[in-house]
Design a protein around this motif. Structure first.
Motif, mmCIF file in Angstrom:
data_model
loop_
_atom_site.group_PDB
_atom_site.id
_atom_site.type_symbol
_atom_site.label_atom_id
_atom_site.label_comp_id
_atom_site.label_asym_id
_atom_site.label_seq_id
_atom_site.Cartn_x
_atom_site.Cartn_y
_atom_site.Cartn_z
ATOM 1 N N ARG A 149 26.861 30.210 -27.949
ATOM 2 C CA ARG A 149 28.080 29.953 -27.953
ATOM 3 C C ARG A 149 29.216 31.044 -27.796
ATOM 4 N NH1 ARG A 149 29.090 25.129 -26.679
ATOM 5 N NH2 ARG A 149 27.951 23.482 -27.901
ATOM 6 N N HIS B 56 32.936 26.683 -25.778
ATOM 7 C CA HIS B 56 32.594 25.429 -26.418
ATOM 8 C C HIS B 56 32.263 24.234 -25.400
ATOM 9 C CE1 HIS B 56 34.862 26.154 -29.979
ATOM 10 N NE2 HIS B 56 35.828 26.511 -29.539
ATOM 11 N N THR C 20 31.295 15.844 -29.433
ATOM 12 C CA THR C 20 32.342 16.835 -29.628
ATOM 13 C C THR C 20 32.316 17.109 -31.122
ATOM 14 O OG1 THR C 20 33.392 16.389 -27.461
ATOM 15 C CG2 THR C 20 34.553 17.851 -29.337
ATOM 16 N N ASN D 14 34.880 21.592 -34.564
ATOM 17 C CA ASN D 14 35.177 22.931 -34.194
ATOM 18 C C ASN D 14 35.447 23.012 -32.629
ATOM 19 O OD1 ASN D 14 32.564 22.992 -33.049
ATOM 20 N ND2 ASN D 14 31.997 24.756 -34.184
ATOM 21 N N GLY D 15 35.091 21.978 -31.881
ATOM 22 C CA GLY D 15 35.436 21.721 -30.362
ATOM 23 C C GLY D 15 33.983 21.955 -29.604
ATOM 24 N N ASP D 16 33.136 22.377 -30.209
ATOM 25 C CA ASP D 16 31.732 22.592 -29.655
ATOM 26 C C ASP D 16 31.252 21.239 -28.781
ATOM 27 O OD1 ASP D 16 31.721 25.162 -30.123
ATOM 28 O OD2 ASP D 16 29.957 25.066 -31.714
ATOM 29 N N ARG D 17 30.725 21.359 -27.638
ATOM 30 C CA ARG D 17 30.214 20.161 -27.128
ATOM 31 C C ARG D 17 28.787 20.145 -26.574
ATOM 32 N NH1 ARG D 17 34.037 20.105 -22.098
ATOM 33 N NH2 ARG D 17 32.605 18.398 -21.473
#
Length: 162
Positions: A11, A16, A93, A96-99
């Motif tokens: 990351r 993200h 998703t 925290n916006g991580d996909r």
């Protein structure tokens, strides 16, 4: 369990944007055929009941990863019997916006030992359920994975785009 270090490191470089990750889940059964129970965990992130699951870490075989995750989350030891489902889940998703998109491998497992209990902070509760009394909030995807594990057809279930 916190996010594995290798994903945190990815990351830092990838941000993200979507990661394709290998996921494992287990349909753990105990009891005699026709009177079996299934092991479920109540997730701490959304409060819903689900199959125990996790991600394969570098150097692990998927079945070993599942056995590790089951022990960490539920304090139950299993014998992994076979792969029953292999699908690409829809992209997720996180807050925290991580996909991420998981390539999900579901294994049928037989209970070996241990007392079902919460083993980490990913679960609020862990329990055995009769197959005809599954929690109402168990997802349709979870129900499909259970059906694949209980099917008399020994072939692994999968989907195609066609």
């Amino acid at each position: 369990m916190p996010t594995p270090a290798y994903i945190t490191e990815l990351r830092e470089v990838w941000g993200h944007r979507p990661l394709l990750l290998p996921g494992v889940s287990g349909v753990v059964l105990r009891g005699d055929p026709g009177h079996e129970q299934i092991l479920l965990g109540q997730r701490s992130d959304n409060g819903r009941w689900s199959l125990p699951a996790g991600i394969v870490e570098p150097g692990e075989q998927p079945a070993d990863s599942l056995a590790r995750e089951l022990w960490e989350e539920t304090r139950v030891r299993v014998v992994v019997e076979g792969l029953v489902s292999l699908i690409a889940d829809p992209e997720v998703t996180y807050p925290n916006g991580d996909r991420c998109q998981y390539i999900s491998m579901t294994f049928r497992c037989r209970y070996a030992s241990g007392q079902a209990a919460v083993g980490d902070d990913e679960s609020l509760a862990v329990g055995w359920f009769d197959l005809d009394a599954l929690p109402a909030d168990l997802s349709e995807r979870g129900r499909q994975r259970i059906a694949a594990a209980l099917s008399a057809d020994q072939a692994c279930a999968f989907l195609t785009a066609g």
